[in-house]
Design a protein around this motif. Sequence first.
Motif, PDB file in Angstrom:
ATOM      1  N   PRO A 167       7.802  -2.871  19.968  1.00  0.00           N
ATOM      2  CA  PRO A 167       8.970  -2.056  19.636  1.00  0.00           C
ATOM      3  C   PRO A 167       8.514  -0.717  19.046  1.00  0.00           C
ATOM      4  N   PRO A 168       9.344   0.330  19.155  1.00  0.00           N
ATOM      5  CA  PRO A 168       8.906   1.671  18.752  1.00  0.00           C
ATOM      6  C   PRO A 168       8.283   1.772  17.366  1.00  0.00           C
ATOM      7  N   ARG A 169       8.878   1.156  16.366  1.00  0.00           N
ATOM      8  CA  ARG A 169       8.338   1.311  15.007  1.00  0.00           C
ATOM      9  C   ARG A 169       6.986   0.632  14.856  1.00  0.00           C
ATOM     10  N   GLN A 170       6.800  -0.512  15.483  1.00  0.00           N
ATOM     11  CA  GLN A 170       5.497  -1.175  15.420  1.00  0.00           C
ATOM     12  C   GLN A 170       4.449  -0.414  16.226  1.00  0.00           C
ATOM     13  N   LEU A 171       4.875   0.171  17.332  1.00  0.00           N
ATOM     14  CA  LEU A 171       3.944   1.000  18.101  1.00  0.00           C
ATOM     15  C   LEU A 171       3.542   2.228  17.288  1.00  0.00           C
ATOM     16  N   ALA A 172       4.487   2.767  16.510  1.00  0.00           N
ATOM     17  CA  ALA A 172       4.163   3.900  15.636  1.00  0.00           C
ATOM     18  C   ALA A 172       3.091   3.509  14.626  1.00  0.00           C
ATOM     19  N   GLU A 173       3.166   2.290  14.085  1.00  0.00           N
ATOM     20  CA  GLU A 173       2.153   1.822  13.140  1.00  0.00           C
ATOM     21  C   GLU A 173       0.781   1.725  13.803  1.00  0.00           C
ATOM     22  N   GLN A 174       0.770   1.278  15.054  1.00  0.00           N
ATOM     23  CA  GLN A 174      -0.499   1.206  15.783  1.00  0.00           C
ATOM     24  C   GLN A 174      -1.088   2.601  15.995  1.00  0.00           C
ATOM     25  N   LEU A 175      -0.252   3.523  16.381  1.00  0.00           N
ATOM     26  CA  LEU A 175      -0.705   4.903  16.584  1.00  0.00           C
ATOM     27  C   LEU A 175      -1.148   5.525  15.262  1.00  0.00           C
ATOM     28  N   ASP A 176      -0.426   5.212  14.190  1.00  0.00           N
ATOM     29  CA  ASP A 176      -0.788   5.741  12.866  1.00  0.00           C
ATOM     30  C   ASP A 176      -2.170   5.257  12.434  1.00  0.00           C
ATOM     31  N   ARG A 177      -2.493   4.017  12.764  1.00  0.00           N
ATOM     32  CA  ARG A 177      -3.817   3.496  12.383  1.00  0.00           C
ATOM     33  C   ARG A 177      -4.922   4.301  13.058  1.00  0.00           C
TER      34      ARG A 177
END
Length: 293
Positions: A178-188
């Motif tokens: 989902p978008p917010r979890q994908l954002a966390e992956q990209l943030d890492r």
Amino acid sequence: MSKGREIDGSTGVSEFYGKELRYKREAAGLTLEQVVEGSFYGISYLSEIERGKRRMPEDLARHVDRLMETDGLFERRCDDVRRARTRGHAKFFERALEAERRAETIEEWCPTVFPGLLQTEPYIRALFRAERPLEPREKTDVKVNARLARATLLEDDHAKPEYWLILHESLLRTPVLPPRQLAEQLDRVASLGRRQRIFPQVVPWNAGAHPFVTGGSAKIMTFADEPPLVYTESLHTGCTIDDPGLVKQYRRSYDLLRAAALPPEASLAMIEAAAEDCRNGEQPDGLERRYLA
């Protein structure tokens, strides 16, 4: 005899094995140099075993048992250490896993998924769930925890390895989560890049043909005291390559791929922009073009 930094043997089987080895060696009044004499291994190799950084080969374990008269203790425990160090990982990945821990540099190309060293827990679970949807959660947990443990390589900003990473732009938009979890992956990925713990580059969607356009992932590893290795992987299988000629070819191809990728700063900006879009609930079907030259 002076002693080095104490090893915490409670942290795992490998550390306990190494601590016991050093204890027996020092109790016998032997130096590292004396222990490896007559074997095919060097002082630094044995030192890394004592520090829990490298697995003991069976032939060296037999040599140590004979020298220190330990009645086969270290040979018997070799397999215990191997199983502990590789638990939760595919058997074909075992050699690459050991190499990854002692590499001075890692250069990786990941066209379809973020590499294991950078994956967040939700991302790891999504990949395992897609591949084995009926697997019991406890079995998946073992594999998830094993992969998360690999990431400790990148926790110390001043530690090895120096890690270069090349991704394809399409990966930034693949809705594995989902978008917010994908954002966390990209943030890492972006956070590690901003800390200069990793050096990410992105191959833009319109870069054209490059050496890996028809191939899978590739990881090139170099070491302080041994020849370089290449690890490649596809579904259900992986291959570790140590042939000098093939390694040289992979090295050349990776250099050409790097030339096709955006510089690290532009790549980080693209990754951060993709993360922000995900946080805002935007996950476009097409690829962004605003950061491309």
